[in-house]
Motif scaffolding. Structure first.
Motif, PDB file in Angstrom:
ATOM      1  N   SER A 131      15.585 -17.854  -2.384  1.00  0.00           N
ATOM      2  CA  SER A 131      15.218 -16.607  -2.404  1.00  0.00           C
ATOM      3  C   SER A 131      16.014 -15.635  -1.459  1.00  0.00           C
ATOM      4  N   PRO A 132      16.399 -14.573  -1.805  1.00  0.00           N
ATOM      5  CA  PRO A 132      17.293 -13.633  -0.964  1.00  0.00           C
ATOM      6  C   PRO A 132      17.044 -13.300   0.285  1.00  0.00           C
ATOM      7  N   GLU A 133      17.959 -13.123   1.064  1.00  0.00           N
ATOM      8  CA  GLU A 133      17.750 -12.839   2.627  1.00  0.00           C
ATOM      9  C   GLU A 133      18.833 -11.563   2.647  1.00  0.00           C
ATOM     10  N   PRO A 134      18.205 -10.402   3.390  1.00  0.00           N
ATOM     11  CA  PRO A 134      16.860 -10.158   3.373  1.00  0.00           C
ATOM     12  C   PRO A 134      16.152 -10.057   2.032  1.00  0.00           C
ATOM     13  N   ARG A 135      14.862 -10.106   2.066  1.00  0.00           N
ATOM     14  CA  ARG A 135      14.083  -9.820   0.838  1.00  0.00           C
ATOM     15  C   ARG A 135      14.509  -8.295   0.429  1.00  0.00           C
ATOM     16  N   PRO A 136      14.780  -8.156  -0.800  1.00  0.00           N
ATOM     17  CA  PRO A 136      15.182  -6.639  -1.127  1.00  0.00           C
ATOM     18  C   PRO A 136      13.914  -5.703  -1.004  1.00  0.00           C
ATOM     19  N   ARG A 137      13.749  -4.515  -0.372  1.00  0.00           N
ATOM     20  CA  ARG A 137      12.903  -3.783  -0.183  1.00  0.00           C
ATOM     21  C   ARG A 137      12.577  -3.047  -1.713  1.00  0.00           C
ATOM     22  N   ILE A 138      11.193  -2.787  -1.968  1.00  0.00           N
ATOM     23  CA  ILE A 138      10.917  -2.259  -3.169  1.00  0.00           C
ATOM     24  C   ILE A 138      10.418  -0.867  -3.065  1.00  0.00           C
ATOM     25  N   ASP A 139      10.686   0.196  -3.376  1.00  0.00           N
ATOM     26  CA  ASP A 139      10.384   1.490  -3.595  1.00  0.00           C
ATOM     27  C   ASP A 139       9.903   1.941  -4.948  1.00  0.00           C
ATOM     28  N   ALA A 140       8.815   2.792  -4.812  1.00  0.00           N
ATOM     29  CA  ALA A 140       7.765   3.334  -6.133  1.00  0.00           C
ATOM     30  C   ALA A 140       8.240   4.790  -6.481  1.00  0.00           C
ATOM     31  N   ALA A 141       8.602   5.195  -7.328  1.00  0.00           N
ATOM     32  CA  ALA A 141       8.719   6.733  -7.624  1.00  0.00           C
ATOM     33  C   ALA A 141       7.228   7.353  -7.813  1.00  0.00           C
ATOM     34  N   GLY A 142       7.112   8.496  -7.625  1.00  0.00           N
ATOM     35  CA  GLY A 142       5.770   9.151  -8.045  1.00  0.00           C
ATOM     36  C   GLY A 142       5.824  10.482  -7.737  1.00  0.00           C
ATOM     37  N   MET A 143       5.168  11.285  -8.410  1.00  0.00           N
ATOM     38  CA  MET A 143       5.025  12.618  -8.414  1.00  0.00           C
ATOM     39  C   MET A 143       3.697  13.465  -7.934  1.00  0.00           C
ATOM     40  N   ALA A 144       2.662  12.440  -8.794  1.00  0.00           N
ATOM     41  CA  ALA A 144       1.302  12.797  -8.882  1.00  0.00           C
ATOM     42  C   ALA A 144       0.446  12.210  -7.786  1.00  0.00           C
ATOM     43  N   PRO A 145      -0.620  12.616  -7.152  1.00  0.00           N
ATOM     44  CA  PRO A 145      -1.370  12.108  -6.089  1.00  0.00           C
ATOM     45  C   PRO A 145      -1.416  10.529  -6.177  1.00  0.00           C
ATOM     46  N   LYS A 146      -2.037  10.165  -7.164  1.00  0.00           N
ATOM     47  CA  LYS A 146      -2.402   8.623  -7.291  1.00  0.00           C
ATOM     48  C   LYS A 146      -0.974   7.578  -7.326  1.00  0.00           C
ATOM     49  N   SER A 147       0.028   8.383  -7.944  1.00  0.00           N
ATOM     50  CA  SER A 147       1.218   7.570  -7.956  1.00  0.00           C
ATOM     51  C   SER A 147       1.927   7.502  -6.665  1.00  0.00           C
ATOM     52  N   VAL A 148       1.792   8.489  -5.944  1.00  0.00           N
ATOM     53  CA  VAL A 148       2.169   8.391  -4.672  1.00  0.00           C
ATOM     54  C   VAL A 148       1.307   7.464  -3.641  1.00  0.00           C
ATOM     55  N   GLU A 149       0.083   7.560  -3.729  1.00  0.00           N
ATOM     56  CA  GLU A 149      -0.673   6.737  -3.021  1.00  0.00           C
ATOM     57  C   GLU A 149      -0.660   5.571  -3.294  1.00  0.00           C
ATOM     58  N   LEU A 150      -0.245   5.058  -4.322  1.00  0.00           N
ATOM     59  CA  LEU A 150       0.177   3.541  -5.067  1.00  0.00           C
ATOM     60  C   LEU A 150       1.305   3.029  -4.033  1.00  0.00           C
TER      61      LEU A 150
END
Length: 333
Positions: A151-170
């Motif tokens: 497994s990679p070190e450090p673990r790659p960080r994961i971002d999520a894209a979003g424009m609507a309220p629920k997607s940003v909350e996610l």
């Protein structure tokens, strides 16, 4: 203080080497990371691996890699490999993209985008931890496998894209970061509340969720040309790329303008769609004008509470000279 990043211009590059040259230029200017979108041109994985091999320090990542075009396990394998070949410089941006691309290009139903994104993030996170993965979701069932490599070190960080309220909350609830796009300062503040609520629902520190605000930018001696290029870019997305951008703009208090742009574009009235966007709205969404004006404007966005990184992106009709001039003007000091 926010960092300065760059989103490479997918539409205007004649070759893979041109992408590499732009990433190298951004690295020499001190940009912290080069993001690359994946649409219907060159695939993001090959390009990022090539950039990693030909640069030394700049971070790399997809913004975004659509969750429908690869399985979660393959996304995790790809993230682990890109983290290895970049020697720890990789960050993963994920999102659903939109139905036009997913259904008409990939031929995959655009169904349950929030759930699809959530389960993908959860699975990728578990795989990258190195553990054997058992996952029983509503969309995916996995069991009995773990990464065959370390497994990679450090673990790659994961971002999520979003424009609507629920997607940003996610993003706040499940991801390590949020990619914000085409938001006014007030719109960003509203969505930041959604991000913080998501983090609290996930039992997480909201301040630990990294925010990246992408801005369409053009800084030229011919300031009017710069503004025209950026206006064309924004109007194209609001008018032609489904309803996501239209609805996002409406949500930010510009409902009449958003629908006028969309309706005029859909009816073939490109000039009318352009005229529907005021100068004030252009300045609320983007950075465009002379070098001096552009530097002043980007600092307004950089000063927003909650912005951890600004990603400089470029109008789709911009030429290489326009991109170079903008990169140089808006480089971190």
């Amino acid at each position: 203080m926010s960092t300065r990043e760059v989103s490479l211009p997918v539409a205007s590059q004649p070759s893979a080497d041109a992408f590499v040259a732009l990433a190298q230029r951004a690295e020499s200017l001190g940009y912290d990371r080069a993001w690359l979108p994946e649409t219907w041109g060159r695939d993001v994985v090959t390009m990022l691996a090539t950039i990693a091999a030909r640069t030394d320090e700049i971070g790399i990542g997809p913004s975004i890699m659509p969750v429908y075009s690869r399985s979660p396990a393959l996304i995790a394998q790809t993230a682990a490999t890109l983290q290895e070949v970049s020697q720890g410089r990789f960050r993963l941006g994920l999102g659903p993209s939109g139905p036009l691309v997913i259904e008409n290009w990939h031929g995959v139903p655009f169904v349950r985008p929030l759930r699809y994104t959530r389960e993908t993030i959860e699975i990728v996170t578990r795989i990258l931890s190195g553990e054997e993965v058992t996952y029983n979701g509503e969309l995916f069932d996995l069991s009995g496998f773990r990464l065959r490599c370390d497994s990679p070190e450090p673990r790659p960080r994961i971002d999520a894209a979003g424009m609507a309220p629920k997607s940003v909350e996610l993003a706040g609830r499940f991801a390590d970061g949020w990619h914000a796009l085409m938001l006014t300062p007030d719109g960003f503040r509203d969505r930041l509340d959604d991000l913080q609520r998501g983090a609290e629902l996930g039992g997480r520190d909201p301040d630990a969720v990294r925010t990246t605000l992408s801005l369409t930018c053009c800084a030229l001696d011919d300031g009017e040309r710069a503004r025209k290029l950026v206006r064309q870019h924004i109007v194209f997305y609001v008018g032609s790329m489904g309803t996501f951008y239209r609805d996002s703009l409406a949500r930010q208090g510009y409902e009449e303008t958003a629908h006028e742009i969309y309706d005029r574009w859909q009816n073939g009235d490109r000039e009318g769609a352009m005229n529907a966007m005021s100068d004030d709205l252009l300045d609320q969404l983007a950075v465009a004008g002379t070098p001096s004006a552009a530097r002043d404007r980007i600092e307004t966005f950089a000063a927003l509470d909650g912005v951890d990184a600004l990603s400089v992106s470029f109008p789709r009709a911009g030429k290489r000279d326009d991109i170079d001039a903008t990169l140089d003007t808006l480089a971190p000091e």
